[in-house]
Design a protein around this motif. Structure first.
Motif, PDB file in Angstrom:
ATOM      1  N   LEU A   1       0.831  -1.205   0.000  1.00 55.84           N
ATOM      2  CA  LEU A   1       0.000   0.000   0.000  1.00 55.84           C
ATOM      3  C   LEU A   1       0.865   1.253   0.000  1.00 55.84           C
ATOM      4  N   ALA A   2       1.963   1.256   0.793  1.00 54.75           N
ATOM      5  CA  ALA A   2       2.838   2.431   0.854  1.00 54.75           C
ATOM      6  C   ALA A   2       3.452   2.722  -0.510  1.00 54.75           C
ATOM      7  N   GLN A   3       3.844   1.699  -1.240  1.00 57.81           N
ATOM      8  CA  GLN A   3       4.421   1.909  -2.570  1.00 57.81           C
ATOM      9  C   GLN A   3       3.395   2.509  -3.522  1.00 57.81           C
ATOM     10  N   ASP A   4       2.146   2.036  -3.439  1.00 51.48           N
ATOM     11  CA  ASP A   4       1.092   2.607  -4.301  1.00 51.48           C
ATOM     12  C   ASP A   4       0.834   4.064  -3.936  1.00 51.48           C
ATOM     13  N   VAL A   5       0.841   4.350  -2.633  1.00 53.64           N
ATOM     14  CA  VAL A   5       0.577   5.725  -2.190  1.00 53.64           C
ATOM     15  C   VAL A   5       1.677   6.665  -2.663  1.00 53.64           C
ATOM     16  N   VAL A   6       2.929   6.207  -2.619  1.00 52.40           N
ATOM     17  CA  VAL A   6       4.047   7.036  -3.070  1.00 52.40           C
ATOM     18  C   VAL A   6       3.908   7.374  -4.545  1.00 52.40           C
ATOM     19  N   LYS A   7       3.518   6.389  -5.357  1.00 53.71           N
ATOM     20  CA  LYS A   7       3.352   6.643  -6.789  1.00 53.71           C
ATOM     21  C   LYS A   7       2.276   7.694  -7.050  1.00 53.71           C
ATOM     22  N   GLU A   8       1.244   7.710  -6.201  1.00 53.08           N
ATOM     23  CA  GLU A   8       0.143   8.663  -6.381  1.00 53.08           C
ATOM     24  C   GLU A   8       0.401   9.990  -5.684  1.00 53.08           C
ATOM     25  N   GLY A   9       1.518  10.130  -4.974  1.00 52.48           N
ATOM     26  CA  GLY A   9       1.854  11.389  -4.320  1.00 52.48           C
ATOM     27  C   GLY A   9       1.043  11.689  -3.080  1.00 52.48           C
ATOM     28  N   GLU A  10       0.448  10.673  -2.446  1.00 52.67           N
ATOM     29  CA  GLU A  10      -0.331  10.876  -1.238  1.00 52.67           C
ATOM     30  C   GLU A  10       0.489  10.487  -0.013  1.00 52.67           C
ATOM     31  N   GLY A  11      -0.118  10.656   1.162  1.00 54.60           N
ATOM     32  CA  GLY A  11       0.491  10.214   2.396  1.00 54.60           C
ATOM     33  C   GLY A  11      -0.342   9.112   3.017  1.00 54.60           C
ATOM     34  N   PHE A  12       0.093   8.633   4.165  1.00 58.68           N
ATOM     35  CA  PHE A  12      -0.669   7.605   4.869  1.00 58.68           C
ATOM     36  C   PHE A  12      -0.361   7.713   6.354  1.00 58.68           C
ATOM     37  N   ALA A  13      -1.121   6.977   7.131  1.00 57.76           N
ATOM     38  CA  ALA A  13      -0.946   6.971   8.585  1.00 57.76           C
ATOM     39  C   ALA A  13      -0.943   5.531   9.074  1.00 57.76           C
ATOM     40  N   VAL A  14      -0.110   5.262  10.086  1.00 55.35           N
ATOM     41  CA  VAL A  14      -0.027   3.946  10.721  1.00 55.35           C
ATOM     42  C   VAL A  14      -0.602   4.085  12.128  1.00 55.35           C
ATOM     43  N   ILE A  15      -1.516   3.173  12.487  1.00 53.39           N
ATOM     44  CA  ILE A  15      -2.249   3.255  13.754  1.00 53.39           C
ATOM     45  C   ILE A  15      -2.110   1.943  14.501  1.00 53.39           C
ATOM     46  N   CYS A  16      -1.873   2.008  15.818  1.00 46.24           N
ATOM     47  CA  CYS A  16      -1.839   0.841  16.698  1.00 46.24           C
ATOM     48  C   CYS A  16      -2.955   0.978  17.728  1.00 46.24           C
ATOM     49  N   LEU A  17      -3.751  -0.087  17.896  1.00 48.71           N
ATOM     50  CA  LEU A  17      -4.833  -0.112  18.875  1.00 48.71           C
ATOM     51  C   LEU A  17      -4.597  -1.268  19.831  1.00 48.71           C
ATOM     52  N   ASP A  18      -4.680  -0.996  21.139  1.00 48.63           N
ATOM     53  CA  ASP A  18      -4.467  -2.023  22.156  1.00 48.63           C
ATOM     54  C   ASP A  18      -5.676  -2.036  23.089  1.00 48.63           C
ATOM     55  N   ILE A  19      -6.255  -3.228  23.305  1.00 47.17           N
ATOM     56  CA  ILE A  19      -7.424  -3.346  24.172  1.00 47.17           C
ATOM     57  C   ILE A  19      -6.965  -3.196  25.621  1.00 47.17           C
ATOM     58  N   ASP A  20      -7.596  -2.280  26.336  1.00 43.44           N
ATOM     59  CA  ASP A  20      -7.209  -2.001  27.718  1.00 43.44           C
ATOM     60  C   ASP A  20      -7.647  -3.146  28.635  1.00 43.44           C
ATOM     61  N   SER A  21      -6.690  -3.644  29.446  1.00 47.83           N
ATOM     62  CA  SER A  21      -6.968  -4.673  30.466  1.00 47.83           C
ATOM     63  C   SER A  21      -7.743  -5.848  29.883  1.00 47.83           C
ATOM     64  N   PHE A  22      -7.288  -6.336  28.713  1.00 43.92           N
ATOM     65  CA  PHE A  22      -8.014  -7.429  28.071  1.00 43.92           C
ATOM     66  C   PHE A  22      -7.935  -8.708  28.903  1.00 43.92           C
ATOM     67  N   HIS A  23      -6.895  -8.870  29.691  1.00 40.70           N
ATOM     68  CA  HIS A  23      -6.769 -10.078  30.507  1.00 40.70           C
ATOM     69  C   HIS A  23      -7.931 -10.223  31.477  1.00 40.70           C
ATOM     70  N   SER A  24      -8.531  -9.077  31.895  1.00 36.12           N
ATOM     71  CA  SER A  24      -9.665  -9.159  32.823  1.00 36.12           C
ATOM     72  C   SER A  24     -10.889  -9.760  32.137  1.00 36.12           C
ATOM     73  N   VAL A  25     -11.024  -9.585  30.821  1.00 36.63           N
ATOM     74  CA  VAL A  25     -12.135 -10.208  30.105  1.00 36.63           C
ATOM     75  C   VAL A  25     -12.008 -11.714  30.161  1.00 36.63           C
ATOM     76  N   ASN A  26     -10.818 -12.235  29.928  1.00 37.14           N
ATOM     77  CA  ASN A  26     -10.604 -13.681  30.021  1.00 37.14           C
ATOM     78  C   ASN A  26     -10.791 -14.184  31.444  1.00 37.14           C
ATOM     79  N   ASP A  27     -10.323 -13.401  32.436  1.00 40.83           N
ATOM     80  CA  ASP A  27     -10.438 -13.834  33.827  1.00 40.83           C
ATOM     81  C   ASP A  27     -11.892 -13.876  34.297  1.00 40.83           C
ATOM     82  N   LEU A  28     -12.701 -12.883  33.884  1.00 37.59           N
ATOM     83  CA  LEU A  28     -14.079 -12.778  34.372  1.00 37.59           C
ATOM     84  C   LEU A  28     -15.061 -13.618  33.559  1.00 37.59           C
TER      85      LEU A  28
END
Length: 453
Positions: free
Chosen positions: A263-290
């Motif tokens: 995707l980054a290579q395609d975006v460069v050819k078109e002269g656009e930018g992009f963004a990288v996002i990381c999402l982390d579930i808060d206290s997910f271990h409590s879901v498994n525990d409960l």
């Protein structure tokens, strides 16, 4: 089997070269932002010892464990490397008016030696332009980078215990903001982790291909032709499975890297930018525990489906860890990033019903905006994870977009950690007692026990 092994080794090597080249380009872009006056100083007569701290703080980051700077004549002007967890810098000075030709003639009369294997010069040794010249030590590399090419060489650490198990040396030009050539840089990159991931992926694919090939050789010619088509499909299927997360059906970390790079290579050819996002579930271990592991798996599948529905066609979504997701979205230079982050956060915060029970979770989000022309998805993901760490420190459900000072804080924290570990190993801590004196009568009421490094 021998042919297959050769193809696998060649494929892994090419992937490592491409990975190292992208990291090197991202490092050069980072140096332009961190030290915008570096090209001017190199063109204006060289660096000084006062520049060592700035070079060390800006240059030794993540996969880069050493680098060397050369002027336009090919002379080595600065060396930075990591030794026992510490960054060491050394700036060399030359008489810029002295011609290099006489030094090269003197060099030609000596026995040839490979540049990388010669011992590191000490600070007391007088600089020798012949020895420290890239043109003399590596003439074939010198010709290629003078022609504007980026040169990448791969190597194993061998007996050099201060180098990573697998590393790359990248040579490329260094330009000033106005386009003038300021010099050249040799960057040492740690590609051990990437190499191990690529080798493991190729090994999984190779086992299936080898089995299909053995069956094909034992069949008649017509059966072999039919098996050949099936083996191709099997290889494609194994490659697809190796890059997919079985629980959510999303690309795993390896598949996410492959698709986001495309995707980054395609975006460069078109002269656009992009963004990288990381999402982390808060206290997910409590879901498994409960609620149990099955409910936790159901929550992950629902969140994955919700994130996929929130993205546009062509955006990349992957599962990077047990409770972490990665996203790469196209982004115009003037488009805001915060509404996208808010939409993803709201989608994940919606209550999820599992077996008649409503489960609510929140996500912490870190993002990095990449300028048009940037190719370093790996660097963007690393910066997004740094922003994610900043968001976590503020509590649950927070969002942060990467800023350069975040990386500086992380780098300083890691330097402190390395100093502490080194101090413990080398017994550099000492115990001191500081008296606590009552101001009213001057009597000592107690002591503080302090460990000093």
């Amino acid at each position: 089997v021998a042919s297959l092994e050769g193809v696998m080794i060649w494929t892994v090597g090419k992937a490592e070269e491409g990975h190292a080249s992208r990291l090197a380009q991202s490092w050069v872009a980072h140096m332009r932002r961190a030290l915008p006056d570096l090209p001017r100083k190199m063109l204006g007569g060289g660096l000084r010892e006062a520049d060592e701290d700035a070079l060390r703080d800006a240059g030794l980051i993540e996969e880069v464990f050493a680098f060397k700077l050369f002027d336009t004549a090919g002379r080595e002007v600065a060396v930075l490397r990591t030794w026992n967890g510490r960054g060491l810098a050394h700036v060399r000075t030359y008489d810029a008016s002295a011609p290099l030709s006489s030094a090269l003639e003197a060099r030609a009369a000596r026995p040839a030696s490979r540049h990388r294997n010669r011992p590191e010069p000490t600070a007391e040794a007088a600089p020798d332009p012949a020895v420290d010249s890239l043109a003399a030590a590596r003439p074939e590399v010198w010709r290629m980078i003078r022609a504007g090419r980026t040169v990448v060489e791969l190597d194993d650490a061998g007996d050099a215990d201060h180098r990573p198990q697998r590393y790359a040396e990248a040579f490329l030009p260094l330009h000033a903001p106005n386009g003038d050539l300021a010099g050249y840089v040799e960057i040492y990159l740690d590609v051990t982790s990437f190499s191990e991931e690529m080798t493991e992926t190729m090994r999984i694919a190779g086992v299936g291909v080898a089995l299909v090939a053995l069956i094909g050789f034992g069949a008649p010619a017509l059966g072999w032709l039919a098996t050949r088509g099936r083996s191709r499909k099997a290889q494609d299927e194994m490659q697809r499975i190796a890059q997919r997360d079985l629980l959510t059906g999303l690309p795993n970390r390896a598949g996410f890297a492959t698709e986001s790079s495309r995707l980054a290579q395609d975006v460069v050819k078109e002269g656009e930018g992009f963004a990288v996002i990381c999402l982390d579930i808060d206290s997910f271990h409590s879901v498994n525990d409960l609620h149990g592991a099955n409910s936790g798996d159901a929550v992950l599948r629902r969140i994955a489906a919700g994130l996929r529905a929130s993205l546009r066609r062509g955006d990349i979504l992957g599962r990077l860890g047990a409770d972490m997701f990665g996203v790469v979205v196209r982004l115009a230079p003037d488009a805001p990033l915060e509404p996208i982050l808010a939409r993803l956060s709201a989608r994940c915060a919606a209550p999820i019903t599992v077996s008649g029970r409503a489960i609510s979770v929140s996500v912490s989000i870190g993002a990095c905006r990449m300028d048009p022309g940037a190719l370093g998805v790996d660097g963007g993901l690393r910066r997004a994870e740094i922003a994610l760490q900043e968001a976590r420190t503020l509590g649950q459900g927070q969002m942060r977009v990467f800023r350069p000072e975040m990386e500086t804080r992380v780098r300083r924290r890691r330097q402190v950690e390395r100093s502490i570990r080194d101090g413990i190993l080398r017994n550099r801590f000492s115990l001191h007692y500081q008296p606590l004196v009552r101001a009213e009568d001057g009597r000592t009421r107690g002591f503080e026990a302090l460990m000093r490094l």
